[in-house]
Design an enzyme around this catalytic site. Structure first.
Site, PDB file in Angstrom:
ATOM      1  CE  LYS A 135      -4.476   0.869   0.393  1.00 19.75           C
ATOM      2  NZ  LYS A 135      -5.534  -0.085   0.007  1.00 19.75           N
TER       3      LYS A 135
HETATM    4  N1  GLU Z   1      -7.183   0.122  -3.273  1.00 24.95           N
HETATM    5  C1  GLU Z   1      -7.971  -1.035  -3.534  1.00 24.95           C
HETATM    6  C2  GLU Z   1      -8.054  -1.934  -2.317  1.00 24.95           C
HETATM    7  O1  GLU Z   1      -7.821  -1.503  -1.214  1.00 24.95           O
HETATM    8  C3  GLU Z   1      -7.533  -1.757  -4.792  1.00 24.95           C
HETATM    9  C4  GLU Z   1      -6.116  -2.233  -4.793  1.00 24.95           C
HETATM   10  C5  GLU Z   1      -5.633  -2.768  -6.131  1.00 24.95           C
HETATM   11  O2  GLU Z   1      -6.411  -2.823  -7.072  1.00 24.95           O
HETATM   12  O3  GLU Z   1      -4.465  -3.150  -6.195  1.00 24.95           O
HETATM   13  O4  GLU Z   1      -8.410  -3.074  -2.400  1.00 24.95           O
END
Ligand code: GLU
Length: 447
Positions: A135
């Protein structure tokens, strides 16, 4: 004929607190019920104890592999320079490349990003997509930046972290405060500065369709919420037709979840976002609300509903409550007000542990975010596969494959809940850890 589930809290064994405590002690991690990372790792390792995950794997998962923090200057429209702080946390890549979103928000912090990276490892594993967890984020208020400033912030951030990411190593995506345009700038910058990297544009997912994004990615997280509900609602004798829901947050996830819930025959009675709350006992026209939000930036002032207080929003009686905003919004006070049968977590970590205890005492079923909000990253995986194979999937194929991953994930979690007699969140962590444990067993630990 489906049976109506009884409130399951009475038959649930409280998770045992044991073995994993020594792991936390060895790592010098204090017990702090107010720290989201410590809370989350404690809950994950509690599940690890229950399913017998070896101690060395608990140690590995308790900390992210890499925590990257960068500071970079950006020229603002007024001619001044501002220094920004950005993060990328790479939690685990045993199952596959690090994967997870990039958020722009004033409250982004290292602990926050670490927690979300850990949850991505769990999320990808529950729905069995071959990615690990990561993240990132930039501490900023995207609403206070111009489009050009956002572009320069994004490009400069990419140049700062480019050596540590890549289409086969770490693949960011949209999250709170970022979207397809952000991913377009991201991919372009990475491709410009990485001439030798094949498939450089595959370094991020959630791109606009014209740039190699997948059809169906924009609605994927909301669609996944609906797919998970389709498995869980019948247990409560509910079907979409005639069911009612409240939605907290009406951005990409809440907006799509609300629209698709209504499309399936349900009614959205109340919505709340950063601009206020609205209510309509006859059902809110979610398409009209979506248009209003696109124009004004929030749900306040929508003519198809009455304004309501936070108290009225949370206490509205509905079948399903969909938190689709930020973390830790369901506090004990709000949980006490809530009057629903199912909480479908569209946002990451929206429920505080104390809030969760209150909901469980009331017999409310919580579909945890690592399952319920996994639709976005699942279609991100499909996008990455399409980029890698130079192919284009149809919307039908995306929807069907998404439904398969979500449905199988939901059944995995349900089966573990019955098998281990644990709360559903613990059952979801167990479903994730089973996969990660199996991968580590095969790979072993280098050297
Ligand atoms: N930000 C989204 C999540 O928390 C998508 C992450 C992604 O597609 O890699 O699941």
């Amino acid at each position: 004929m489906t049976s109506v589930a009884q409130p399951h809290s009475a038959s649930i064994t409280a998770p045992t607190r044991g073995h994993h405590q020594t792991v936390l002690d060895e790592l010098g991690m204090p017990r702090d019920p107010n720290n989201l990372y410590l809370q989350t790792i404690d809950a994950v390792l509690t599940a690890a104890d229950i399913m017998g995950l070896p101690r060395h794997l608990q140690l590995i998962l308790a900390q992210p592999k890499n925590e990257i923090m960068v500071h970079f200057p950006v020229l603002m429209d007024d001619g001044n320079y501002r220094l920004f702080k950005g993060y990328r946390v790479q939690h685990n890549n045993a199952v596959g490349p690090y994967k997870g979103g990039l958020r722009y928000h004033p409250h982004v912090s290292l602990d926050d990003v670490k927690t979300l990276a850990l949850l991505m490892t769990m999320k990808c594993s529950v729905v069995r997509i071959p990615f690990g967890g990561g993240k990132g984020g930039i501490k900023c208020d995207p609403r206070a930046l111009s489009n050009n400033e956002l572009m320069r912030v994004t490009r400069r951030f990419v140049s700062a972290i480019a050596p540590q990411i890549g289409p086969d190593y770490d693949i960011p995506a949209p999250d709170v405060g970022t979207g397809a345009q952000t991913m377009a700038w991201f991919a372009d910058t990475y491709a410009q500065i990485s001439p030798g990297v094949p498939d450089a544009m595959a370094v991020v997912t959630g791109k606009p369709v014209e740039l190699g994004g997948s059809v169906g990615r924009d609605k994927a997280t909301g669609q996944g919420v609906i797919d998970a509900l389709a498995v869980i609602m019948p247990e409560f004798g509910l079907q979409f037709k005639g069911a009612t829901a409240s939605v907290l947050g009406f951005g990409n996830v809440g907006g799509w979840a609300g629209k698709l819930f209504e499309e399936r025959g349900g009614k959205i009675l109340a919505v709340m976002d950063h601009t206020g709350g609205i209510i309509n006992k006859n059902g809110i026209d979610t398409k009209a609300l979506d248009a209003h939000v696109a124009k004004t930036g929030g749900v306040a002032g929508f003519s198809g509903a009455e304004k309501c207080s936070e108290h009225d929003f949370y206490s509205t009686k509905v079948d399903v409550f969909i938190p689709a905003a930020l973390e830790q919004m369901i506090t004990p006070e709000r949980a006490r007000l809530m009057n629903c049968k199912i909480v479908a977590e569209g946002a990451n970590a929206p429920t505080t542990p104390a809030g969760e205890n209150i909901l469980m005492e009331k017999g409310v079923e919580i579909i945890p975010a690592i399952l319920c909000s996994a639709g976005g990253v699942t279609v991100s995986y499909f996008e990455w596969v399409q980029n890698k194979t130079q192919s284009r999937w149809s919307l039908d194929k995306v929807d069907n494959e998404l439904n398969r991953h979500m449905t199988e994930g939901a059944h995995r979690v349900k089966d573990n809940r019955a098998k281990y007699k644990v709360p559903v969140r613990t059952a979801a962590y167990i479903a994730a850890l089973e996969n990660i444990g199996a991968v580590y067993k095969l790979r072993g630990i280098f050297p």
